[in-house]
Design an enzyme around this catalytic site. Structure first.
Site, PDB file in Angstrom:
ATOM      1  N   GLU A   1      -1.051   6.688   3.519  1.00 53.23           N
ATOM      2  CA  GLU A   1      -2.004   6.368   2.454  1.00 53.23           C
ATOM      3  C   GLU A   1      -1.998   4.850   2.326  1.00 53.23           C
ATOM      4  O   GLU A   1      -1.104   4.271   1.708  1.00 53.23           O
ATOM      5  CB  GLU A   1      -1.566   7.029   1.133  1.00 53.23           C
ATOM      6  CG  GLU A   1      -1.536   8.550   1.185  1.00 53.23           C
ATOM      7  CD  GLU A   1      -2.921   9.188   1.076  1.00 53.23           C
ATOM      8  OE1 GLU A   1      -3.857   8.500   0.641  1.00 53.23           O
ATOM      9  OE2 GLU A   1      -3.061  10.373   1.441  1.00 53.23           O
TER      10      GLU A   1
ATOM     11  N   CYS B   1      -5.210   0.639  -5.210  1.00 55.27           N
ATOM     12  CA  CYS B   1      -5.618   0.742  -3.797  1.00 55.27           C
ATOM     13  C   CYS B   1      -7.103   1.029  -3.649  1.00 55.27           C
ATOM     14  O   CYS B   1      -7.717   0.590  -2.692  1.00 55.27           O
ATOM     15  CB  CYS B   1      -4.810   1.823  -3.099  1.00 55.27           C
ATOM     16  SG  CYS B   1      -4.923   3.415  -3.928  1.00 55.27           S
TER      17      CYS B   1
HETATM   18  P1  NAD Z   1       4.059  -2.297   0.986  1.00 54.46           P
HETATM   19  O1  NAD Z   1       3.474  -1.789   2.246  1.00 54.46           O
HETATM   20  O2  NAD Z   1       4.541  -3.696   0.948  1.00 54.46           O
HETATM   21  O3  NAD Z   1       5.326  -1.393   0.536  1.00 54.46           O
HETATM   22  C1  NAD Z   1       5.260   0.012   0.483  1.00 54.46           C
HETATM   23  C2  NAD Z   1       6.642   0.578   0.755  1.00 54.46           C
HETATM   24  O4  NAD Z   1       7.097   0.186   2.036  1.00 54.46           O
HETATM   25  C3  NAD Z   1       7.723   0.142  -0.247  1.00 54.46           C
HETATM   26  O5  NAD Z   1       8.476   1.273  -0.643  1.00 54.46           O
HETATM   27  C4  NAD Z   1       8.561  -0.842   0.551  1.00 54.46           C
HETATM   28  O6  NAD Z   1       9.931  -0.786   0.215  1.00 54.46           O
HETATM   29  C5  NAD Z   1       8.390  -0.394   1.994  1.00 54.46           C
HETATM   30  N1  NAD Z   1       8.431  -1.501   2.939  1.00 54.46           N
HETATM   31  C6  NAD Z   1       7.960  -2.763   2.741  1.00 54.46           C
HETATM   32  N2  NAD Z   1       8.154  -3.510   3.867  1.00 54.46           N
HETATM   33  C7  NAD Z   1       8.769  -2.694   4.759  1.00 54.46           C
HETATM   34  C8  NAD Z   1       9.241  -2.876   6.094  1.00 54.46           C
HETATM   35  N3  NAD Z   1       9.133  -4.044   6.734  1.00 54.46           N
HETATM   36  N4  NAD Z   1       9.824  -1.825   6.716  1.00 54.46           N
HETATM   37  C9  NAD Z   1       9.945  -0.638   6.085  1.00 54.46           C
HETATM   38  N5  NAD Z   1       9.532  -0.416   4.823  1.00 54.46           N
HETATM   39  C10 NAD Z   1       8.956  -1.417   4.177  1.00 54.46           C
HETATM   40  O7  NAD Z   1       2.957  -2.018  -0.137  1.00 54.46           O
HETATM   41  P2  NAD Z   1       2.971  -2.366  -1.682  1.00 54.46           P
HETATM   42  O8  NAD Z   1       2.909  -3.836  -1.873  1.00 54.46           O
HETATM   43  O9  NAD Z   1       4.031  -1.605  -2.388  1.00 54.46           O
HETATM   44  O10 NAD Z   1       1.569  -1.728  -2.119  1.00 54.46           O
HETATM   45  C11 NAD Z   1       0.359  -2.357  -1.926  1.00 54.46           C
HETATM   46  C12 NAD Z   1      -0.441  -1.771  -0.790  1.00 54.46           C
HETATM   47  O11 NAD Z   1      -0.423  -0.368  -0.848  1.00 54.46           O
HETATM   48  C13 NAD Z   1      -1.905  -2.141  -0.854  1.00 54.46           C
HETATM   49  O12 NAD Z   1      -2.371  -2.397   0.441  1.00 54.46           O
HETATM   50  C14 NAD Z   1      -2.575  -0.899  -1.410  1.00 54.46           C
HETATM   51  O13 NAD Z   1      -3.930  -0.763  -1.087  1.00 54.46           O
HETATM   52  C15 NAD Z   1      -1.745   0.156  -0.791  1.00 54.46           C
HETATM   53  N6  NAD Z   1      -1.805   1.362  -1.600  1.00 54.46           N
HETATM   54  C16 NAD Z   1      -2.404   2.477  -1.081  1.00 54.46           C
HETATM   55  C17 NAD Z   1      -2.501   3.619  -1.863  1.00 54.46           C
HETATM   56  C18 NAD Z   1      -3.160   4.870  -1.358  1.00 54.46           C
HETATM   57  O14 NAD Z   1      -3.012   5.907  -2.001  1.00 54.46           O
HETATM   58  N7  NAD Z   1      -3.871   4.834  -0.246  1.00 54.46           N
HETATM   59  C19 NAD Z   1      -1.979   3.620  -3.144  1.00 54.46           C
HETATM   60  C20 NAD Z   1      -1.377   2.469  -3.627  1.00 54.46           C
HETATM   61  C21 NAD Z   1      -1.272   1.352  -2.840  1.00 54.46           C
END
Ligand code: NAD
Length: 457
Positions: free
Chosen positions: A210, A244
């Site tokens: 997602e 998102c």
């Molecule tokens: P992110 O990708 O930075 O982090 C998401 C998760 O991944 C966190 O739990 C984090 O600990 C983990 N993570 C971060 N870097 C990592 C790495 N290098 N290796 C492994 N795990 C890692 O996203 P965010 O800042 O928490 O959220 C924002 C993004 O999420 C935006 O792009 C938004 O559009 C998207 N989003 C999508 C939905 C959806 O339902 N499609 C919902 C909310 C947010």
């Protein structure tokens, strides 16, 4: 990492023993989750207030209500969704019958994002548990108070072999990703989505991703402009744009641009007051890194409205930016903040052609009264989901599968789609042993060929 491995092994053993096969056990878990959330509302509200100043109303409306709705719909439909299904069993397969057995994948990892920390971590856990999986949830470390609150209440009330929250940042997540789960459900950025999918590929683990992207919002002449301004203002500045499926940018017909932008300014001030820094309905930016990233996207010469910021409060005023071109820095990546760039157009066909060249977004919003234009946009553009004459609300109907396409994600959840996402459909043919037609066995002959064509063609 040792304790994470121990937890994983415990859950593996529990799922192999079929601990969640009885539907009654799964339903008990869902009811317990509902009670635990209800009984700890103030703890959850306090935590989210500390993380980014979200009000109790928004916490309920945009987070907990969606989880409760998932619990309700799963409780109501579990028997039906989990039932073994008879499917047609043609003459060629005589004697016998064919069945599909919905079964849990086994061990599921759910990785959440910070922007709706409860909903994004726990709403997928509901169908995962309902489908009979043992579940580990890893919330985002960027919202540390909500992560700790979830760990506290879930880990206190559920046995670790079925449902547990593991807190942690990149190191812990990468360790979790190295373990042979049976299904990974990830919510977050497209960048990290690729990391997750690569890690999952090592163990050939199916993933649901997602992700995010730049979701366009198109307003056409003839739309109800006052209503459009209200719904776009709400959808864009909800959670200070850190949603998102927030409208990322506005595409507006030149003829209605001025009138529409004035209506948006009116709505911003009506909903959030002339100075939203004082509004309890307006949240702050999650951290300094994102605050600075957003600041760098504001071109002062293009501010139509807003633009005020306050670093100490991590506050950015709802901001409308005009005279925007597709090449501007703000049009390159998902904004994820309260900045709305506005691009003008004269012909909807130019917009459709342009959007067809861009990455497929998570959402698209179209405001128009014309059925023809609605049909054309729905037919010609690919996007995860969206609304006609509204924003955001498609996420709140559990009968609409929610998910992206291409760089905005793969797979979907909510309602029955969530149950399907966490279920393996095992196909089994039960054969009778009292008769065996000779046709499939050698030696083959012209007669057998004729017969097989008759039976299977
Ligand atoms: P992110 O990708 O930075 O982090 C998401 C998760 O991944 C966190 O739990 C984090 O600990 C983990 N993570 C971060 N870097 C990592 C790495 N290098 N290796 C492994 N795990 C890692 O996203 P965010 O800042 O928490 O959220 C924002 C993004 O999420 C935006 O792009 C938004 O559009 C998207 N989003 C999508 C939905 C959806 O339902 N499609 C919902 C909310 C947010």
């Amino acid at each position: 990492m040792h304790t994470i491995k121990e937890l994983f092994d415990k859950q593996k053993k529990a799922s192999q023993q079929g601990i969640l096969l009885p539907l009654k056990h799964r339903k008990d878990l869902l009811r317990r989750l509902r009670n635990v959330l209800r009984n700890n509302l103030s703890l959850l509200e306090e935590a989210i207030l500390k993380d980014f100043g979200k009000s109790a109303f928004e916490t309920y409306a945009t987070e907990l209500a969606l989880i409760f709705e998932e619990i309700r719909i799963n409780l109501e439909n579990l028997e039906d969704w989990a039932a073994v299904r008879k499917v047609p069993h043609g003459l060629a397969h005589f004697p016998g019958r064919s069945r599909i057995y919905p079964e849990p994948f086994g061990n599921v990892l759910i990785i959440g994002a910070w922007n709706y920390p409860y909903q994004l971590s726990l709403a997928p856990a509901v169908p995962a548990l309902a489908a009979g999986n043992c579940v580990i949830v890893k919330p985002s470390e960027l919202a540390p108070h909500t992560s700790a609150a979830m760990a506290r209440i879930i880990n206190e009330h559920f046995s670790p072999e079925v449902f547990h929250v593991v807190e942690g940042a990149i190191e812990e997540t990468q360790y979790l990703l190295s373990l042979p789960f049976d299904k990974i459900f990830f919510t977050g950025s497209t960048r990290v989505g690729k990391i997750v999918m690569k890690a999952a590929a090592e163990n050939l683990i199916p993933v649901t991703l997602e992700l995010g992207g730049k979701s366009p919002c198109i307003v056409l002449p003839g739309a109800n402009l006052s209503m459009a301004a209200k719904r776009i203002t709400w959808g864009k500045f909800l959670n200070a744009g850190q949603t998102c499926i927030a409208p990322d940018y506005l595409l507006i017909h030149t003829r209605i641009k001025d009138e529409f932008l004035q209506k948006m300014v009116f709505q911003i001030e009506k909903l959030l007051g002339p100075d939203p820094v004082n509004s309890e309905s307006y949240v702050k930016i999650i951290n300094e890194r994102n605050f600075n990233r957003l600041l760098s996207l504001i071109d002062p010469s293009k501010i139509y409205y807003g633009g005020k910021t306050n670093a100490a409060e991590r506050y950015i005023e709802p901001t409308l930016l005009t005279d925007i071109n597709w090449d501007d820095p703000i049009m390159q990546d998902e904004i994820f903040g309260p900045l709305l760039p506005v691009i003008e157009f004269e012909d909807i066909h130019d917009v459709i052609s342009k959007l067809q060249t861009l990455p497929r977004p998570l959402a698209l919003y179209l405001f128009t009264a014309s059925r023809k234009q609605q049909k054309e946009v729905i037919n010609k553009l690919k996007f995860g989901g969206g609304c006609i004459n509204d924003t955001i609300m498609h996420i709140a109907n559990p009968y609409l599968p929610f998910g992206g396409i291409g760089p905005s994600g793969m797979g979907a959840y909510h309602g029955e789609e969530g149950f399907r996402t966490f279920t393996h459909y095992k196909s089994v043919m039960h054969k009778g042993t009292w008769f065996e037609p000779p046709v499939k066995y050698p030696p083959y002959s012209k007669l057998k060929l004729r017969l097989i064509k008759l039976l299977m063609g």
